[in-house]
Design an enzyme around this catalytic site. Structure first.
Site, PDB file in Angstrom:
ATOM      1  N   SER A  32       0.624  -1.077  -0.064  1.00  0.00           N
ATOM      2  CA  SER A  32       0.093  -0.492  -0.262  1.00  0.00           C
ATOM      3  C   SER A  32       1.253   0.921  -0.031  1.00  0.00           C
ATOM      4  CB  SER A  32      -0.584   0.124   1.369  1.00  0.00           C
ATOM      5  OG  SER A  32      -1.316   1.470   1.705  1.00  0.00           O
ATOM      6  N   HIS A  57      -0.915  -1.274  -4.678  1.00  0.00           N
ATOM      7  CA  HIS A  57      -2.321  -0.988  -4.056  1.00  0.00           C
ATOM      8  C   HIS A  57      -2.856   0.324  -3.465  1.00  0.00           C
ATOM      9  CE1 HIS A  57      -6.154  -1.612  -1.643  1.00  0.00           C
ATOM     10  NE2 HIS A  57      -5.646  -1.406  -0.637  1.00  0.00           N
ATOM     11  N   ASP A  59      -4.902   3.991  -2.205  1.00  0.00           N
ATOM     12  CA  ASP A  59      -5.703   3.714  -1.356  1.00  0.00           C
ATOM     13  C   ASP A  59      -6.362   5.664  -1.264  1.00  0.00           C
ATOM     14  OD1 ASP A  59      -5.847   1.831   0.449  1.00  0.00           O
ATOM     15  OD2 ASP A  59      -3.962   2.025   1.152  1.00  0.00           O
ATOM     16  N   MET A  61      -9.333   8.348  -0.346  1.00  0.00           N
ATOM     17  CA  MET A  61      -9.483   8.372   0.614  1.00  0.00           C
ATOM     18  C   MET A  61     -10.251  10.199   0.338  1.00  0.00           C
ATOM     19  SD  MET A  61      -7.485   7.427   3.678  1.00  0.00           S
ATOM     20  CE  MET A  61      -6.500   5.915   3.404  1.00  0.00           C
ATOM     21  N   HIS A  90      -8.115   0.982  -4.455  1.00  0.00           N
ATOM     22  CA  HIS A  90      -9.170   0.892  -3.155  1.00  0.00           C
ATOM     23  C   HIS A  90     -10.169   2.516  -2.778  1.00  0.00           C
ATOM     24  CE1 HIS A  90      -9.460  -0.147   0.930  1.00  0.00           C
ATOM     25  NE2 HIS A  90     -10.407  -0.076   0.562  1.00  0.00           N
ATOM     26  N   MET A  92     -12.040   4.614  -1.266  1.00  0.00           N
ATOM     27  CA  MET A  92     -12.656   4.947  -0.301  1.00  0.00           C
ATOM     28  C   MET A  92     -13.338   6.044   0.095  1.00  0.00           C
ATOM     29  SD  MET A  92      -9.575   3.413   2.851  1.00  0.00           S
ATOM     30  CE  MET A  92      -8.917   3.429   1.399  1.00  0.00           C
ATOM     31  N   MET A 161     -11.755  -5.281   5.327  1.00  0.00           N
ATOM     32  CA  MET A 161     -10.656  -4.596   5.731  1.00  0.00           C
ATOM     33  C   MET A 161     -10.593  -5.357   7.082  1.00  0.00           C
ATOM     34  SD  MET A 161      -9.963  -2.179   3.557  1.00  0.00           S
ATOM     35  CE  MET A 161      -8.955  -1.206   5.089  1.00  0.00           C
ATOM     36  N   GLY A 166      -8.781   4.065   6.641  1.00  0.00           N
ATOM     37  CA  GLY A 166      -8.716   4.882   6.883  1.00  0.00           C
ATOM     38  C   GLY A 166      -7.251   5.766   7.272  1.00  0.00           C
ATOM     39  N   PHE A 167      -6.699   5.305   7.789  1.00  0.00           N
ATOM     40  CA  PHE A 167      -5.026   4.673   8.748  1.00  0.00           C
ATOM     41  C   PHE A 167      -4.026   3.834   8.495  1.00  0.00           C
ATOM     42  CE2 PHE A 167      -7.460   8.286  10.628  1.00  0.00           C
ATOM     43  CZ  PHE A 167      -7.181   9.273  10.125  1.00  0.00           C
ATOM     44  N   GLY A 168      -3.343   4.382   7.709  1.00  0.00           N
ATOM     45  CA  GLY A 168      -2.196   2.886   7.840  1.00  0.00           C
ATOM     46  C   GLY A 168      -1.387   3.031   9.406  1.00  0.00           C
ATOM     47  N   GLY A 169      -0.985   1.462   9.476  1.00  0.00           N
ATOM     48  CA  GLY A 169      -0.145   1.527  10.743  1.00  0.00           C
ATOM     49  C   GLY A 169      -1.546   1.146  12.196  1.00  0.00           C
ATOM     50  N   ASP A 199      -6.627  -7.030   4.407  1.00  0.00           N
ATOM     51  CA  ASP A 199      -6.041  -4.798   4.650  1.00  0.00           C
ATOM     52  C   ASP A 199      -6.068  -4.452   5.243  1.00  0.00           C
ATOM     53  OD1 ASP A 199      -5.606  -2.725   3.581  1.00  0.00           O
ATOM     54  OD2 ASP A 199      -6.982  -1.787   2.402  1.00  0.00           O
ATOM     55  N   GLY A 201      -3.156  -4.069   9.002  1.00  0.00           N
ATOM     56  CA  GLY A 201      -2.588  -4.867  10.139  1.00  0.00           C
ATOM     57  C   GLY A 201      -1.683  -5.743   9.519  1.00  0.00           C
TER      58      GLY A 201
HETATM   59  C1  DX5 Z   1      -6.399   1.918   5.608  1.00  0.00           C
HETATM   60  C2  DX5 Z   1      -5.573   1.242   4.334  1.00  0.00           C
HETATM   61  C3  DX5 Z   1      -4.862   0.311   4.017  1.00  0.00           C
HETATM   62  C4  DX5 Z   1      -3.364   1.113   4.835  1.00  0.00           C
HETATM   63  C5  DX5 Z   1      -2.821  -0.046   4.999  1.00  0.00           C
HETATM   64  O1  DX5 Z   1      -8.144   2.415   5.541  1.00  0.00           O
HETATM   65  O2  DX5 Z   1      -6.703   1.047   3.024  1.00  0.00           O
HETATM   66  O3  DX5 Z   1      -3.883  -0.290   2.477  1.00  0.00           O
HETATM   67  O4  DX5 Z   1      -2.935   1.389   4.018  1.00  0.00           O
HETATM   68  O5  DX5 Z   1      -1.983  -0.330   6.635  1.00  0.00           O
HETATM   69  P1  DX5 Z   1      -1.070  -1.004   6.970  1.00  0.00           P
HETATM   70  O6  DX5 Z   1      -0.704  -2.253   5.951  1.00  0.00           O
HETATM   71  O7  DX5 Z   1       0.133  -0.349   7.899  1.00  0.00           O
HETATM   72  O8  DX5 Z   1      -2.815  -1.042   8.367  1.00  0.00           O
HETATM   73 ZN    ZN Z   2      -6.511  -0.356   1.235  1.00  0.00          ZN
END
Ligand code: DX5
Ligand code: ZN
Length: 239
Positions: A32, A57, A59, A61, A90, A92, A161, A166-169, A199, A201
């Protein structure tokens, strides 16, 4: 007596498992870009491609469907010129129908929208296919796979999901594993050609449990881009 009862249940459970059809499919890795370096996006796409990732991937938003704003079609168009990888977009966003054609023309290969974001999921699948892309449908952790019942025959991929988008990590939500398992059996038992993407974690440890449950497309952002050895990180997700 209690022991005997437990044993009988176990056998019954095993027998039930045996009646299911199993499908073997290779794992596809989809890094991603959310965790990439935005000042060096092209280089970060090339890095994961060279490390063996099959998909990129992307994202998208809108600040409304999710509380964050990220990446429009012009970024996809620019990256398309420097990458041969499969672009896995993707969405969102609210009103996803407004954006399908722009992302398709920009070079998306797969477009996935959220079932929670539209009243017309079936129409949207047709629109994505008519635009020349594969169609994916995404479900938030709180949305049941029963929403797919009338749609599953028409989609190429289901994105489950494993965090709230909304956020990574963020931390992987454990009880999504049962959902992956249930969807996998629906797909395998009906001999459908539908990929299961996960997608949120995903790391070496959670990858193992989602793969065992039946997921075959693994998105990972912070785990891959945060690794000192990206090739080893991607390899570790394949098991
Ligand atoms: C979350 C995104 C993911 C995100 C995953 O809203 O759709 O694609 O980047 O990030 P990680 O792998 O860090 O959880
Ligand atoms: Zn995603």
């Amino acid at each position: 007596m209690a022991h005997e009862h437990e044993h009988a249940y176990e056998n019954e459970h095993l027998h039930e498992e045996e009646t299911h059809i199993h499908i073997e499919r290779p794992t596809i890795i989809a890094p991603s870009l959310l965790s990439a370096d935005f000042a060096n996006l092209g280089a970060d796409v090339r890095r994961v491609e060279e490390a063996g990732a099959e998909y990129i991937h992307i994202d998208v938003m809108d600040g409304t469907f999710v509380p964050n704003i990220m990446m429009g079609p012009c970024i996809v168009e620019s990256l398309r010129k420097i990458s041969q990888a499969v672009f896995d977009v993707h969405l969102m966003v609210e009103h996803p129908e407004t954006h399908i054609d722009a992302f398709a023309q920009a070079g998306a290969d797969i477009i996935t929208f959220h079932v929670e974001a539209t009243h017309h999921a079936h129409r949207l699948i047709q629109q994505i296919k008519a635009a020349g892309c594969k169609a994916g449908i995404a479900l938030n952790p709180g949305t049941s796979i029963y929403t797919l019942e009338e749609l599953i025959d028409d989609v190429d991929m289901v994105l489950l999901m494993t965090v709230n988008p909304g956020f990574g990590g963020q931390k992987f939500i454990e009880n999504t594993v049962g959902k992956i398992h249930a969807l996998y059996h629906t797909i395998a038992d009906n001999e459908l050609d539908v990929d299961i993407e996960v997608d949120g974690g995903i790391n070496a440890e959670t990858a193992e449990s989602v793969r065992s449950a039946g997921a075959n497309v693994l998105v990972a952002g912070s785990y891959i881009y945060g690794a000192s050895d990206i090739t080893a990180a991607i390899h570790s997700l394949r098991g």
